[in-house]
Design an enzyme around this catalytic site. Sequence first.
Site, short mmCIF file in Angstrom:
data_model
loop_
_atom_site.label_atom_id
_atom_site.label_comp_id
_atom_site.label_asym_id
_atom_site.label_seq_id
_atom_site.Cartn_x
_atom_site.Cartn_y
_atom_site.Cartn_z
N ILE A 30 0.83 -1.22 0.00
CA ILE A 30 0.00 0.00 0.00
C ILE A 30 0.86 1.27 0.00
CG2 ILE A 30 -1.74 1.31 1.28
CD1 ILE A 30 -2.74 -1.36 2.45
N ASN A 84 12.19 -1.98 6.77
CA ASN A 84 13.24 -2.97 7.07
C ASN A 84 13.28 -4.11 6.04
OD1 ASN A 84 11.04 -4.51 7.72
ND2 ASN A 84 11.71 -5.05 9.79
N LEU A 85 12.44 -3.99 5.02
CA LEU A 85 12.36 -4.97 3.92
C LEU A 85 12.02 -6.38 4.42
CD1 LEU A 85 15.25 -3.84 1.51
CD2 LEU A 85 12.84 -3.18 1.50
N ASP A 123 14.73 -0.60 10.73
CA ASP A 123 13.58 -1.14 11.47
C ASP A 123 13.01 0.00 12.33
OD1 ASP A 123 12.09 -2.56 13.65
OD2 ASP A 123 12.85 -4.31 12.58
N ILE A 165 1.88 -7.69 9.28
CA ILE A 165 0.52 -7.64 8.73
C ILE A 165 -0.21 -8.98 8.72
CG2 ILE A 165 0.99 -5.68 7.20
CD1 ILE A 165 0.88 -7.98 4.90
N TYR A 181 -3.56 -9.03 16.16
CA TYR A 181 -3.29 -8.01 15.14
C TYR A 181 -4.28 -6.84 15.29
CZ TYR A 181 -3.42 -5.91 10.43
OH TYR A 181 -3.43 -5.03 9.37
N ASN A 190 -10.53 -4.32 3.17
CA ASN A 190 -9.54 -5.26 2.63
C ASN A 190 -8.97 -4.66 1.35
OD1 ASN A 190 -11.29 -6.73 4.49
ND2 ASN A 190 -10.15 -8.52 3.81
N ARG A 249 -11.95 -21.90 7.98
CA ARG A 249 -10.81 -21.70 8.90
C ARG A 249 -11.29 -21.12 10.22
NH1 ARG A 249 -6.24 -20.19 4.55
NH2 ARG A 249 -7.59 -18.46 4.07
N GLU A 291 -12.21 -17.20 11.53
CA GLU A 291 -12.43 -16.27 10.42
C GLU A 291 -13.74 -15.52 10.59
OE1 GLU A 291 -12.39 -16.03 5.63
OE2 GLU A 291 -12.13 -18.01 6.47
#
Length: 313
Positions: free
Chosen positions: A13, A33-34, A52, A77, A142, A171, A266, A269
């Site tokens: 994003i 921080n890739l 980081d 994420i 999260y 989303n 799952r 969810e």
Amino acid sequence: MSRILVTGGAGFIASHIVDAYLAAGHDVAVVDNLSNGKRENVQEAARFYEVDIRSPQLVEVFAEEKPEIVNHHAAQIDVRVSVEDPLFDADVNVLGMIKLLELCAKTGVKRFVFASSGGAIYGEPAVLPAPEESRIIPLAPYGAAKAAGELYIETFGRLHALSYAILRYGNVYGPRQDPLGEAGVVAIFSSAMLANNDVRIYGAGEQLRDYVYVGDVVSANVAALTRGDGISVNIGTGKGTSVNELFKEMAALTGYEREPIYCPRRAGELERTYLAVKKAKELLGWEPANDLKTGVQKTVEYFRKAKGTLFTK
Ligand SMILES: NC(=O)c1ccc[n+]([C@@H]2O[C@H](COP(=O)([O-])OP(=O)(O)OC[C@H]3O[C@@H](n4cnc5c(N)ncnc54)[C@H](O)[C@@H]3O)[C@@H](O)[C@H]2O)c1
């Protein structure tokens, strides 16, 4: 024109946000921080720091860049990682964020824009589309970390006269998308359908989500540079789309003729969540410009071109 520091700017994003800020003439630096982002997602015109957000080096980045605005997208994420390792999730998403807010307060940053998640913080909303006043009932760490992040911004805002905008995304899908993210299903379906591989749907496929195109999330982040002080607004489409509908739309676009394979649902969810977006219109003057068909078309086109190089680090 402003000096803007974008965290997570090598990711899906925020790399699009960096593109838009540069195009608008802003002076942009990126911290990432890739761990999940890619260097090649960041244009040369943006100064890049492979740092980081939890590292002491962040102090040097602030001293060098003297940002006026911080746009915070760096995060762990993966919802499942947050369930398996909530301490790691909180280390990045809560403590990392507090570190960033502290530096903003110390160095006189004027404005803070934060990527929160409407899908993750409201849990299973009682009212749909879910308004911003919905109860905060995260179903995974999260979401709890995103909700904590919001509280910290509000607190820092009061303590240090830091102006802020909190954007609660649905989303998000689109080019450069990661299959792990909250709308990973669009990336997964795109690449599976284009390669004529099996497509799996977990549960009956009737779970509803608010799929919002990344270009629309970018325009919200552009608006949030100057509009709305101390706001928390949903950024979505106002509509719920089922995984079965998404499958049909994407199969038509990619010419996929096989049936999906239905797998057991799952655990944990969400069944139904989509976001009310009236407040974003009032406070940011923002509305989504892409419907699902248009956005998915642009996304499939990207994955068609990127075939063979997907999800490689
Ligand atoms: N994708 C969605 O649907 C969605 C929905 C709601 C909110 N969000 C939020 O939007 C933001 C961007 O998400 P995305 O989907 O683009 O994911 P992404 O993984 O592509 O982007 C996150 C970036 O942060 C970087 N990063 C991770 N940990 C870091 C750390 N400790 N220090 C510095 N950089 C770090 C990663 O390398 C990556 O480039 C995240 O905050 C995410 O929680 C995303």
